[in-house]
Design an enzyme around this catalytic site. Structure first.
Site, PDB file in Angstrom:
ATOM      1  N   CYS A 113      -4.060  -1.700  -0.027  1.00 61.79           N
ATOM      2  CA  CYS A 113      -2.730  -1.648  -0.627  1.00 61.79           C
ATOM      3  C   CYS A 113      -2.550  -2.877  -1.510  1.00 61.79           C
ATOM      4  CB  CYS A 113      -1.675  -1.616   0.475  1.00 61.79           C
ATOM      5  SG  CYS A 113       0.012  -1.552  -0.120  1.00 61.79           S
ATOM      6  N   HIS A 156       0.380   7.913   1.214  1.00 54.71           N
ATOM      7  CA  HIS A 156       0.463   6.447   1.236  1.00 54.71           C
ATOM      8  C   HIS A 156       1.679   5.993   0.426  1.00 54.71           C
ATOM      9  CE1 HIS A 156      -1.583   2.351   1.070  1.00 54.71           C
ATOM     10  NE2 HIS A 156      -0.645   2.235   0.135  1.00 54.71           N
ATOM     11  N   GLU A 157       1.861   6.553  -0.771  1.00 54.54           N
ATOM     12  CA  GLU A 157       2.978   6.147  -1.629  1.00 54.54           C
ATOM     13  C   GLU A 157       4.322   6.598  -1.065  1.00 54.54           C
ATOM     14  OE1 GLU A 157       2.370   3.871  -3.780  1.00 54.54           O
ATOM     15  OE2 GLU A 157       0.233   4.155  -3.454  1.00 54.54           O
ATOM     16  N   HIS A 160       5.528   4.265   1.480  1.00 50.68           N
ATOM     17  CA  HIS A 160       6.199   3.079   0.912  1.00 50.68           C
ATOM     18  C   HIS A 160       7.685   3.347   0.698  1.00 50.68           C
ATOM     19  CE1 HIS A 160       3.206   0.026   0.224  1.00 50.68           C
ATOM     20  NE2 HIS A 160       2.396   0.874  -0.395  1.00 50.68           N
TER      21      HIS A 160
END
Length: 186
Positions: A113, A156-157, A160
């Protein structure tokens, strides 16, 4: 143009907040944010520009990673078999996962990341197939089905945008433990 100094690092509270939904019509500020995030990804994947500006290569960048708590993430995902070919290049606005497969997948080398400066070894279990609902720049709701590596990057995004970091999903007692039937992408 964003540089590494502009990327929010682990420990900053904005990375642990749930991002606010983007409203429409999209503001000039948010349109510029999307353009700047994509520009970072494009530049970071160009070997010469990456070296010139000291950029870590990235395949995704969420708004909280540049200090903006809005639900937007840009992805620029190369094809794993043909690195010169792009599998997905877009900005997801207000993305949510609306369905996911039972099949678990993970990257064999683990995840990294731009906001986490240290390597955190271990499998990050993800769903191999997902369907995402998101808004385009006109505020029109769209859906998209993804599998494998693009699905991992988008999860993953989206994490966030929900205040989660990849290492939250790694088994703390045994980082390389994962479902026996998991698909490991090398």
């Amino acid at each position: 143009m964003y540089l590494m100094k502009d990327v929010t690092r682990d420990g900053n509270p904005v990375l642990r907040k749930v991002a606010q939904k983007v409203t429409f019509p999209i503001s000039k500020k948010n349109k510029q944010l999307a353009d700047d995030m994509m520009e970072y990804l494009i530049n970071s994947q160009d070997a010469q520009l990456g070296q010139k500006y000291g950029l870590r290569a990235g395949v995704g960048l969420a708004a909280p990673q540049v200090g903006e708590s809005v639900a937007m993430a840009s992805v620029l995902i190369p094809n794993l078999d043909e690195p010169d070919k792009i599998d997905l290049q877009m900005t997801l606005i207000n993305p949510v996962i609306i369905s996911e497969s039972v099949q678990v997948t993970a990257l064999g080398e683990g995840e990294g990341c731009l906001s986490v400066d240290t390597e955190v070894p271990g499998y990050v279990p993800r769903h191999n197939k997902i369907t995402i609902r998101y808004d385009d720049f006109d505020g029109v709701s769209q859906t998209m089905k993804l599998r494998g590596y693009p699905a991992i990057v988008c999860q993953h995004e989206i994490d966030h945008l929900n205040g989660h970091l990849f290492y939250d999903k790694i088994n703390k007692k045994d980082p390389f433990t994962i479902d026996d039937k998991a698909l490991i992408i090398e």
